[in-house]
Design an enzyme around this catalytic site. Sequence first.
Site, PDB file in Angstrom:
ATOM      1  N   ILE A 156       0.849  -1.204   0.000  1.00 51.22           N
ATOM      2  CA  ILE A 156       0.000   0.000   0.000  1.00 51.22           C
ATOM      3  C   ILE A 156       0.879   1.247   0.000  1.00 51.22           C
ATOM      4  O   ILE A 156       0.598   2.209  -0.735  1.00 51.22           O
ATOM      5  CB  ILE A 156      -0.986  -0.033   1.196  1.00 51.22           C
ATOM      6  N   ARG A 235      -3.533   1.103  10.995  1.00 50.42           N
ATOM      7  CA  ARG A 235      -4.281   0.627  12.153  1.00 50.42           C
ATOM      8  C   ARG A 235      -4.248   1.730  13.205  1.00 50.42           C
ATOM      9  O   ARG A 235      -3.202   2.377  13.414  1.00 50.42           O
ATOM     10  CB  ARG A 235      -3.658  -0.650  12.738  1.00 50.42           C
ATOM     11  N   GLU A 264     -11.907   1.350  17.887  1.00 50.67           N
ATOM     12  CA  GLU A 264     -13.040   1.440  16.952  1.00 50.67           C
ATOM     13  C   GLU A 264     -14.244   0.674  17.489  1.00 50.67           C
ATOM     14  O   GLU A 264     -14.059  -0.397  18.060  1.00 50.67           O
ATOM     15  CB  GLU A 264     -12.642   0.852  15.592  1.00 50.67           C
ATOM     16  N   HIS A 282     -13.113   4.071   8.982  1.00 50.05           N
ATOM     17  CA  HIS A 282     -12.401   2.871   8.505  1.00 50.05           C
ATOM     18  C   HIS A 282     -12.965   2.364   7.172  1.00 50.05           C
ATOM     19  O   HIS A 282     -13.548   1.272   7.098  1.00 50.05           O
ATOM     20  CB  HIS A 282     -12.439   1.755   9.561  1.00 50.05           C
TER      21      HIS A 282
HETATM   22  C1  DGY Z   1      -7.633  -4.411   6.159  1.00 54.25           C
HETATM   23  O1  DGY Z   1      -7.921  -5.203   5.270  1.00 54.25           O
HETATM   24  O2  DGY Z   1      -6.812  -4.679   7.031  1.00 54.25           O
HETATM   25  C2  DGY Z   1      -8.280  -3.076   6.131  1.00 54.25           C
HETATM   26  O3  DGY Z   1      -8.093  -2.373   7.294  1.00 54.25           O
HETATM   27  C3  DGY Z   1      -9.761  -3.213   5.798  1.00 54.25           C
HETATM   28  O4  DGY Z   1     -10.185  -1.976   5.337  1.00 54.25           O
END
Ligand code: DGY
Length: 318
Positions: A156, A235, A264, A282
């Site tokens: 990512i 996170r 959360e 989220h």
């Molecule tokens: C994940 O896949 O870990 C993401 O946080 C979901 O949005």
Amino acid sequence: MKFPVLLTYRIPSGPARALDEACDVERLDERPVTRERLMARLPGKLALICLLTERIDRAVLDAGRDLKVVANIAVGYDNIDVAAARERGIVVTNTPDVLTEATAECTWALILAAARRIPEGERLLRRGAWTGWALDFMLGTELAGKQLGIVGMGRIGRAVAARAPAFGMRVVYAEAGDHPAPQVDGAARVSLDELLVGSDVVSLHVPLTPETRHLIDRRALARMRRTAILVNTSRGPVVDEAALAWALEERLIAAAALDVYEREPAVHPALVALENVVLAPHMGSGTIETRTAMADLAVRNVLAVLNGRPPITPVPSP
Ligand code: DGY
């Protein structure tokens, strides 16, 4: 005979059909799934398909004494005690790759929203407080020519970096601790401290581990530029929310944009009260395409393991 499987939440029809063809599926279609109910329904099930909101710890794994596989519909798997699963011979899988683009797009949406104060402007407009165009009205900050600091250059992080040239930003990156990271074209690896000190936007893309919990604390925030923006789509506990609220109140940094939170769905009340933080619920991977692909991959992992094949995307050893 069909394989007995426990599915904690509804999934899109395509992967659901594939699952139903081979498995006898019990669906706990309720939110939140209580621990008691999860544990009561696990005995006899060979597979558990779960969400990141469900804590799969030793006690749950003990209740699932027949489990062969736990398939998390998420790339992050900090909700699962992977070591305990491994001790019990249970395979754990996650859903990497399929959510990379969606999460990178959401990260950029948050960067832009914070830099240009879009949610703050919309709130003002909706409460009828807009008095018209003015030269100095709600000025944001430009991205072009600035530095984007990516903490965690995994899939990512790299996808976020790949979009930076479109906004005229240069990229540096750092890892938490001494993690090896691949060389990334057009981006310089620096220490975390150098990244914090020199970046205009700091974007977090590390998994949650004991090492990354509160990686961004008071000390780290105090190292950042007063004009900087902090973005977190990884996170929640990677950022100390109380420290962040303090830094935003004291204007030690200019703004933040968060998609994830320490507890959360609760959000630190001091953050909710602030204008200079964008708060998203989220939704980084929240596109129809991606959520379908995540569910599909989880189902394919389950079918692979139950049919005696290697899992497609097992989580790495702890
Ligand atoms: C994940 O896949 O870990 C993401 O946080 C979901 O949005």
